[in-house]
Design a protein around this motif. Structure first.
Motif, PDB file in Angstrom:
ATOM      1  N   GLU A  60       0.828  -1.213   0.000  1.00 16.92           N
ATOM      2  CA  GLU A  60       0.000   0.000   0.000  1.00 16.92           C
ATOM      3  C   GLU A  60       0.856   1.254   0.000  1.00 16.92           C
ATOM      4  O   GLU A  60       0.591   2.202  -0.736  1.00 16.92           O
ATOM      5  CB  GLU A  60      -0.901   0.033   1.251  1.00 16.92           C
ATOM      6  CG  GLU A  60      -1.863  -1.144   1.375  1.00 16.92           C
ATOM      7  CD  GLU A  60      -2.671  -1.340   0.112  1.00 16.92           C
ATOM      8  OE1 GLU A  60      -3.114  -0.329  -0.451  1.00 16.92           O
ATOM      9  OE2 GLU A  60      -2.834  -2.499  -0.325  1.00 16.92           O
ATOM     10  N   GLU A  61       1.878   1.252   0.843  1.00 20.32           N
ATOM     11  CA  GLU A  61       2.603   2.516   1.062  1.00 20.32           C
ATOM     12  C   GLU A  61       3.828   2.679   0.177  1.00 20.32           C
ATOM     13  O   GLU A  61       4.297   3.792  -0.027  1.00 20.32           O
ATOM     14  CB  GLU A  61       3.029   2.611   2.534  1.00 20.32           C
ATOM     15  CG  GLU A  61       1.834   2.741   3.450  1.00 20.32           C
ATOM     16  CD  GLU A  61       2.221   2.714   4.914  1.00 20.32           C
ATOM     17  OE1 GLU A  61       3.370   3.044   5.241  1.00 20.32           O
ATOM     18  OE2 GLU A  61       1.351   2.347   5.722  1.00 20.32           O
ATOM     19  N   HIS A  62       4.382   1.561  -0.320  1.00 24.64           N
ATOM     20  CA  HIS A  62       5.638   1.691  -1.069  1.00 24.64           C
ATOM     21  C   HIS A  62       5.613   0.960  -2.413  1.00 24.64           C
ATOM     22  O   HIS A  62       6.682   0.641  -2.955  1.00 24.64           O
ATOM     23  CB  HIS A  62       6.816   1.213  -0.207  1.00 24.64           C
ATOM     24  CG  HIS A  62       7.024   2.070   1.011  1.00 24.64           C
ATOM     25  ND1 HIS A  62       7.634   3.305   0.952  1.00 24.64           N
ATOM     26  CD2 HIS A  62       6.665   1.893   2.296  1.00 24.64           C
ATOM     27  CE1 HIS A  62       7.656   3.842   2.173  1.00 24.64           C
ATOM     28  NE2 HIS A  62       7.061   3.002   2.991  1.00 24.64           N
ATOM     29  N   ALA A  63       4.428   0.702  -2.919  1.00 22.87           N
ATOM     30  CA  ALA A  63       4.242   0.182  -4.283  1.00 22.87           C
ATOM     31  C   ALA A  63       4.861  -1.193  -4.536  1.00 22.87           C
ATOM     32  O   ALA A  63       5.029  -1.592  -5.683  1.00 22.87           O
ATOM     33  CB  ALA A  63       4.782   1.194  -5.314  1.00 22.87           C
ATOM     34  N   HIS A  64       5.193  -1.934  -3.465  1.00 22.09           N
ATOM     35  CA  HIS A  64       5.700  -3.293  -3.713  1.00 22.09           C
ATOM     36  C   HIS A  64       4.561  -4.152  -4.278  1.00 22.09           C
ATOM     37  O   HIS A  64       3.415  -4.000  -3.868  1.00 22.09           O
ATOM     38  CB  HIS A  64       6.176  -3.961  -2.417  1.00 22.09           C
ATOM     39  CG  HIS A  64       7.404  -3.337  -1.843  1.00 22.09           C
ATOM     40  ND1 HIS A  64       8.292  -4.033  -1.055  1.00 22.09           N
ATOM     41  CD2 HIS A  64       7.914  -2.082  -1.949  1.00 22.09           C
ATOM     42  CE1 HIS A  64       9.281  -3.229  -0.687  1.00 22.09           C
ATOM     43  NE2 HIS A  64       9.061  -2.030  -1.215  1.00 22.09           N
ATOM     44  N   ARG A  65       4.905  -5.021  -5.220  1.00 21.46           N
ATOM     45  CA  ARG A  65       3.898  -5.981  -5.683  1.00 21.46           C
ATOM     46  C   ARG A  65       4.142  -7.330  -4.999  1.00 21.46           C
ATOM     47  O   ARG A  65       3.224  -7.993  -4.568  1.00 21.46           O
ATOM     48  CB  ARG A  65       3.985  -6.139  -7.208  1.00 21.46           C
ATOM     49  CG  ARG A  65       3.000  -7.181  -7.744  1.00 21.46           C
ATOM     50  CD  ARG A  65       3.017  -7.217  -9.239  1.00 21.46           C
ATOM     51  NE  ARG A  65       2.226  -8.304  -9.781  1.00 21.46           N
ATOM     52  CZ  ARG A  65       0.932  -8.236 -10.055  1.00 21.46           C
ATOM     53  NH1 ARG A  65       0.270  -7.131  -9.842  1.00 21.46           N
ATOM     54  NH2 ARG A  65       0.294  -9.276 -10.565  1.00 21.46           N
ATOM     55  N   ARG A  66       5.397  -7.723  -4.925  1.00 22.53           N
ATOM     56  CA  ARG A  66       5.730  -9.027  -4.361  1.00 22.53           C
ATOM     57  C   ARG A  66       6.361  -8.877  -2.977  1.00 22.53           C
ATOM     58  O   ARG A  66       7.152  -7.964  -2.748  1.00 22.53           O
ATOM     59  CB  ARG A  66       6.702  -9.752  -5.300  1.00 22.53           C
ATOM     60  CG  ARG A  66       6.131 -10.033  -6.695  1.00 22.53           C
ATOM     61  CD  ARG A  66       5.031 -11.065  -6.633  1.00 22.53           C
ATOM     62  NE  ARG A  66       5.428 -12.215  -5.838  1.00 22.53           N
ATOM     63  CZ  ARG A  66       6.116 -13.245  -6.338  1.00 22.53           C
ATOM     64  NH1 ARG A  66       6.415 -13.294  -7.620  1.00 22.53           N
ATOM     65  NH2 ARG A  66       6.480 -14.248  -5.555  1.00 22.53           N
ATOM     66  N   LEU A  67       6.011  -9.784  -2.069  1.00 24.27           N
ATOM     67  CA  LEU A  67       6.582  -9.747  -0.715  1.00 24.27           C
ATOM     68  C   LEU A  67       7.771 -10.697  -0.666  1.00 24.27           C
ATOM     69  O   LEU A  67       7.771 -11.706   0.032  1.00 24.27           O
ATOM     70  CB  LEU A  67       5.511 -10.133   0.307  1.00 24.27           C
ATOM     71  CG  LEU A  67       4.245  -9.262   0.336  1.00 24.27           C
ATOM     72  CD1 LEU A  67       3.306  -9.700   1.459  1.00 24.27           C
ATOM     73  CD2 LEU A  67       4.593  -7.782   0.510  1.00 24.27           C
ATOM     74  N   GLY A  68       8.798 -10.376  -1.433  1.00 19.68           N
ATOM     75  CA  GLY A  68      10.028 -11.164  -1.427  1.00 19.68           C
ATOM     76  C   GLY A  68       9.954 -12.389  -2.327  1.00 19.68           C
ATOM     77  O   GLY A  68       8.898 -12.678  -2.915  1.00 19.68           O
ATOM     78  N   PHE A  69      11.100 -13.066  -2.433  1.00 21.25           N
ATOM     79  CA  PHE A  69      11.204 -14.206  -3.356  1.00 21.25           C
ATOM     80  C   PHE A  69      11.947 -15.355  -2.688  1.00 21.25           C
ATOM     81  O   PHE A  69      12.900 -15.134  -1.937  1.00 21.25           O
ATOM     82  CB  PHE A  69      11.979 -13.795  -4.613  1.00 21.25           C
ATOM     83  CG  PHE A  69      11.348 -12.642  -5.339  1.00 21.25           C
ATOM     84  CD1 PHE A  69      10.157 -12.800  -6.031  1.00 21.25           C
ATOM     85  CD2 PHE A  69      11.931 -11.390  -5.301  1.00 21.25           C
ATOM     86  CE1 PHE A  69       9.563 -11.732  -6.685  1.00 21.25           C
ATOM     87  CE2 PHE A  69      11.348 -10.310  -5.954  1.00 21.25           C
ATOM     88  CZ  PHE A  69      10.158 -10.487  -6.643  1.00 21.25           C
ATOM     89  N   SER A  70      11.535 -16.572  -3.022  1.00 25.29           N
ATOM     90  CA  SER A  70      12.252 -17.748  -2.524  1.00 25.29           C
ATOM     91  C   SER A  70      13.397 -18.075  -3.479  1.00 25.29           C
ATOM     92  O   SER A  70      13.382 -17.678  -4.647  1.00 25.29           O
ATOM     93  CB  SER A  70      11.302 -18.943  -2.444  1.00 25.29           C
ATOM     94  OG  SER A  70      10.917 -19.304  -3.754  1.00 25.29           O
ATOM     95  N   ASP A  71      14.365 -18.846  -2.972  1.00 27.47           N
ATOM     96  CA  ASP A  71      15.469 -19.287  -3.839  1.00 27.47           C
ATOM     97  C   ASP A  71      14.921 -20.091  -5.021  1.00 27.47           C
ATOM     98  O   ASP A  71      15.417 -19.987  -6.141  1.00 27.47           O
ATOM     99  CB  ASP A  71      16.445 -20.182  -3.057  1.00 27.47           C
ATOM    100  CG  ASP A  71      17.146 -19.413  -1.946  1.00 27.47           C
ATOM    101  OD1 ASP A  71      17.065 -18.177  -1.925  1.00 27.47           O
ATOM    102  OD2 ASP A  71      17.767 -20.075  -1.081  1.00 27.47           O
TER     103      ASP A  71
END
Ligand SMILES: C[S@@+](CC[C@H](N)C(=O)[O-])C[C@H]1O[C@@H](n2cnc3c(N)ncnc32)[C@H](O)[C@@H]1O
Length: 324
Positions: free
Chosen positions: A274-285
């Motif tokens: 919401e606040e920083h325009a991220h679409r993905r919450l991190g990535f796995s190896d």
């Protein structure tokens, strides 16, 4: 068994909305709310259809925080041949042919799909235009920054580079820390605000071998195999299709060249969307490795940098090195 399994798959796809969804998923990964907006149907209805597609093995889903992502199943090409693999492959092929068929309803869905992607990209772009001045401070809010730059540089193995490319260069920080390792470097970004700050930063640091240019990192105006090293630092989690950026990076690399990706490990800070325009919450190896394999790269080193204990808003950072 083979007949039952095939029937299960064909029943799942034998309905107009589900077929439309399947054609959409062939175009790319989408969230439930994006599919809902594209089709103009209610969320419970769309969720029910998606569940049927997923249960039949036609769609894959993964939850990340409050968002559920769907994409067309890749099953079938992986080698294992179940009774229903042939049926699934037939459906995926038929959906791909339909996507290209020019059917009016599907073409309209396709236009809405593109609009959805453009709107997402525009949201992130607006965020960067607004926050360019603040970017260096914002970046350090969530990164254990002290170690990261040293570790990124060490992954470059002191290789001497004729050309270094920084994809999504922002304020040009990677161009600064790699200076001394390259004969020439180019940082690409879509944000004019970011680019003007990057130019000022390079001037201030007296770096004359790097330049920054306006460009879309999904289609850069460079020859295949032009670069010795490409960097994607804190960029992928903003993108609708991170795998496409990895594919473009791979295209730019010389044989033996290195792609260095730095991004977050999977996390649960939903407010970053919401606040920083991220679409993905991190990535796995595993996810990064999948993009590498699809792009002809080999994931060769992974580093994990955890925040100091007690730092609740800082995130674990991963650095992945992939060789061409
Ligand atoms: C989070 S910033 C990271 C900047 C820099 N790599 C750093 O670590 O400081 C992400 C940058 O990627 C840029 N960006 C996002 N999508 C892009 C695209 N498709 N093409 C070029 N730049 C893009 C944004 O404008 C933004 O400056």
């Amino acid at each position: 068994m083979a007949l039952d399994a095939a029937l299960h798959v064909f029943r799942a796809i034998g309905e107009e909305t589900r077929l439309r969804i399947m054609v959409l998923l062939i175009r790319g990964e989408l969230t439930v709310s994006e599919i809902t907006a594209i089709l103009g149907q209610s969320q419970p209805r769309v969720s029910r259809h998606l569940k049927i597609l997923a249960d039949a093995g036609l769609a894959e889903r993964h939850r990340e925080g409050a968002w559920m992502f769907y994409r067309a199943a890749s099953g079938g090409d992986a080698g294992g041949e179940d009774d229903d693999d042939a049926a699934r492959r037939a459906v995926v092929e038929a959906a791909a042919a339909l996507a290209a068929s020019g059917d009016r309803l599907l073409a309209r869905d396709g236009e809405r799909f593109e609009q959805t992607r453009l709107a997402r990209a525009a949201q992130a772009a607006a965020y960067f235009e607004e926050n360019a001045q603040e970017w260096n401070r914002l970046r350090s809010l969530h990164l254990p920054e002290q170690d990261i730059e040293a570790r990124i540089l060490s992954l470059a193995d002191d290789r001497q580079m004729s050309l270094f490319i920084d994809m999504g260069t922002g304020t040009g920080r990677m161009l600064e820390i790699f200076a001394g390792h390259y004969a020439a470097a180019i940082g690409y970004d879509l944000s004019h605000e970011m680019l003007s700050i990057a130019r000022a930063n390079l001037d201030r640091a007296g770096i004359t071998t790097a330049q920054v240019r306006h460009g879309d990192i999904l289609a850069l105006p460079l020859e295949n195999g032009a670069a010795d090293c490409v960097c994607l630092h804190q960029v992928l989690h903003f993108l609708v299709d991170p795998g496409a950026a990895v594919m473009e990076a791979a295209r730019l690399l010389k044989k033996g060249g290195a792609l260095i990706i730095s991004d977050f490990a999977p996390h649960e800070l939903e407010f970053l969307r919401e606040e920083h325009a991220h679409r993905r919450l991190g990535f796995s190896d595993t996810e990064v490795e999948g993009w590498c394999e699809a792009s002809g790269l080999k994931l060769d080193k992974v580093e994990t940098l955890s925040p100091a204990s007690g730092e609740t808003q800082k995130l674990t950072v991963k650095i992945w090195r992939c060789l061409a």
